[in-house]
Structure formats: structure tokens, C-alpha cells
Write an enzyme that holds these catalytic residues in place. Sequence first.
Site, short mmCIF file in Angstrom:
data_model
loop_
_atom_site.label_atom_id
_atom_site.label_comp_id
_atom_site.label_asym_id
_atom_site.label_seq_id
_atom_site.Cartn_x
_atom_site.Cartn_y
_atom_site.Cartn_z
CE LYS A 171 -4.57 7.41 15.88
NZ LYS A 171 -5.26 6.11 15.77
N GLY A 225 -1.76 6.05 5.98
CA GLY A 225 -3.22 5.91 6.03
C GLY A 225 -3.85 6.61 4.85
CD GLU A 247 5.19 6.52 2.41
OE1 GLU A 247 4.62 6.41 1.30
OE2 GLU A 247 6.35 6.94 2.52
CB CYS A 281 -1.76 2.02 0.24
SG CYS A 281 -0.09 1.76 0.79
CD GLU A 378 -6.22 3.38 -1.30
OE1 GLU A 378 -6.52 4.35 -0.59
OE2 GLU A 378 -5.12 2.80 -1.24
C1 SIN Z 1 0.54 -0.32 2.66
O1 SIN Z 1 -0.40 -0.87 2.15
O2 SIN Z 1 0.38 0.71 3.33
C2 SIN Z 1 1.95 -0.86 2.54
C3 SIN Z 1 2.10 -1.90 1.52
C4 SIN Z 1 3.46 -2.51 1.54
O3 SIN Z 1 4.34 -2.14 2.33
O4 SIN Z 1 3.68 -3.41 0.76
#
Ligand code: SIN
Length: 474
Positions: A171, A225, A247, A281, A378
Site C-alpha cells: 500500500k 511511518g 520503522e 525520520c 517530530e
Molecule cells: C525515513 O525518513 O523514513 C528514512 C530516512 C533514510 O532512509 O535515510
Amino acid sequence: MFEQPYLVGATWATGESECLPVHNPATGEVIGSVHHGGPAEAAAAVDVAAQAQRDWSKRSPRERSEILRRCFELISSDAGLADLITLEHGKPLSDAKGEVAYSAEFFRWNAEEAVRISGTMGSSPSGNNRILVRHPPLGVVVIVTPWNFPAAMIARKVAPALAAGNAVVIKPAPETPLTALRLGQILLDAGVPEGLVNIIPTSDAASWFDAAVEQQATRMVSFTGSTAVGRLLLARSAERVLKVAMELGGNAPFVVFDDADIEAAVEGAMVAKMRHSAETCTAANRFFVHRAVQDEFTEGLAAAMRDVVAGPGNDPNSTCGPMITPVAQGRIDELVKASVASGASVVTGGSSIDGGGYFYQPTVLANVAGDDPVTTAEIFGPVAPVIGFDSTDEMIAMANNTEAGLAGYVYSADLARALSTAEALEVGMVGVNRGAMSDPAAPFGGVKQSGLGREGGTEGIYEFCETQYIAVNW
Ligand code: SIN
């Protein structure tokens, strides 16, 4: 204008429902649309995947490896993928090209890992029995991906899943489905057998997901996410006791000691904060700077932020694209305004940029308190809050005072100090005198509520494997 069907098996399906629009966040304009599926389509795709997986799991590791290697080659040489990423995500074309190379590398790395999945054989302590351990594939993996890396987050999951002998149903994020579907075509062109990779955008994520995970053939969920959504998917996956890889969100501390090379620290800070339009992230979310160098660092960072050109990703002068949606842009602005209301000062930036797209001014905030909302949320945008510290213990306590634990960064000329700080940070990954740590050859992932499992490295492929023990007496 694109009108893109979705992919189940080798069929580009249109379904009966209306298409979902896809926007260019640099202008707000509709650039295309995708056909989408609901629970019935998700369930049917799991069936198709399960059938394809039976054959795929019998292919030799070498055959699987060579097809993945071909994926690496075709992704690397695809002329349009980067443009598409820029069009629907908004990131500068140079970043989009970097993302294409990053995506391809997941296939190259896992092509190499596919032939190295090994088991073990040992003896029981009594010496009477043999303990044989092997790692067969799981079956069907349901994959849910974000919009910030429309190609790379799919590549990071699909490459090891296929390498280990699984099939996938994906998805993609509703904001960036076109890149996902193009990637699907590239994988078919590279010789990935029909049905192994199925990609269905949806307007009803919850029902889609429920139907996909209810199928008996589904054995794993892999998600990248937000932590909030990750918790929901975890709860739902628990009902079928599925394997999960999560993640989730981060709140990365970026630590600058008084002995750091400040020029290098500013350069690293810009990478850690601003790569891919500050929407990662792993992005540095809180800058802890020793008071002896706080002014010098803050001025250097503000000067570098003033040099950032916020603009459409297809303009070669742009170095930061738009935020993904007006909601994301508004949320960042609320965080900044709340921070200022509670005493922070704006060194540069501080507001949205008016116009058609969802741009935000590259921003540095000083005098930020450790518990300010901008440091607990965040940010996912080009805002850098600077917090001064005197003692290392005080700084470590502030840095660890969060439920997130994905990434962290430390700058110091003293490697022993940098490494002991890295060890003290409650995070899954640390950059020491480096502003980026992402690498398909390294185990990417977080601790605390930033996730479960690791992607990449030698660990990554085993996330997509079972462990079977065979007790042998011969
Ligand atoms: C992410 O922001 O989910 C991944 C970042 C990265 O792989 O460098």
C-alpha cells in the site's frame, strides 16, 4: 496528466471506482490520478502473491539474486523515476536522483545477500543430538510505505523480502503512488515474476489493511511511518500474531561539544536537518550545543539556512522543496508559533512562504527550552531548535527524555567523548562527526517507540525469514 492503474499480478487494473488525485506540492495542482482498490482488491492481491510465492521460494538463491541485480541496473538507469519523485513529492531533483541511487542500492545489496542466507548446525550439550537451524521465507509480506521516500522505502522492504523468497502486497502512500507504480513496472521489466509484487493505492487505508492482514497467507507486516499509525498496525497485526517490522518516528538529538569543528558541525547539521527537504525520520530535531560554542554554531547554522533556496524541486536552483501538504505546512507553523509564544527567539525564518506551494522558511530558533513543543514533536520540516547545555550529563538526560529513539548525532574532536556520548544516547543509530548514517549495508532502525526490527545490513534479510529448527538424530 497521468491516469495510472494499479498492479496485481501482471495486470494493470482500473477497478470501477473513481481515481484518486495526485498533487504537485510545489504548486498545489493536480498532476495525475491513480486507480485504487479496497478490501476486496487487497485480499485478492494476497491470493495472487501467495501463488507466486510458492514458485519463487523454490527458485535457487542465485536465480533470485540475478533478478534483483537486474532490478538494481534498471532502477539505476531509469530516466524518469527521479523526475516523478520530484513531481509528486516536491524534493529537489538532485535529492530525487540521490533517492533513485539509494533505492537501487537496496536491490544490489540484497542481490548479494540473497545467496548468503545461511543456517547453522550444532550439537546439543549432551552430544547426542544435532541441532539444525534453517531460514525459510515467511510467505506474503504486507508493506505500507510513507511519502517522504516514495521509491526508497519500498525498495528497502521489497528487495530483502524478495531476496529471502517472499512475495509482497504494497500500500503506497496516497500522496506519492505514481513513483511506487512506476517502480512496479521496472521490477516486472527486470524479470521479477508476475504476482510477486502487487501495488494497490487505496482511499480506505484501514479497511485495505484489515483485509490484507486477515488473509491466511499473510505472515508479516512491514511499515514505515508515524509512531501513532505504527501502534494501530501493531495492534491489528497482533490479532493474527504476524511478524512485524516497524520503522517509526524519530526525535533525533544533534549534539555539538565545545571542542567540535564548528564549520564541520554546521555542515553536518545542514545534512542532518535538511536532506530531502527536512522530511526524514532521521532528521535532527533538537540541537544540543555546548554554551561555549552556542552563539558561533547558531550563527553559522542560521547563515547556512539563509542560503537555502526553497523552491520547486525541478528548478535547479532549489535546495529545499515544499512540505508535502498544506496540513503539514500548517502543523510546522503551529509548532514554531507555540515555541515563540513560550520564549524561543527566531534567528531566521519563522513562517510559511505565501504562494501556490506548501513551502516553509528554513528556520533557526534560539533560547528554546528542553520541554518546548517544538522539541517534543517530530517537526518533519526545515526548523532547527537550538538548546544550550553546560554539563554532558544534563544534555544526555534531556536528549533521552523522549519515547522516540531512532537516530542521533554527535560532533566532537575527541573520539572517546563522541563514542561514549553515542553509547549513552538511547537511539538505534548514531552519526559521529557525520550528518547522515543511512546506508543499505547498515542496520537501520530505532529503539523505544521508534520501531521494531532492522532494515539493511546483514540483519535486514533475516527480518523476512522464519527460523526453523530441525532436531536430528543420525
Ligand atoms: C525515513 O525518513 O523514513 C528514512 C530516512 C533514510 O532512509 O535515510
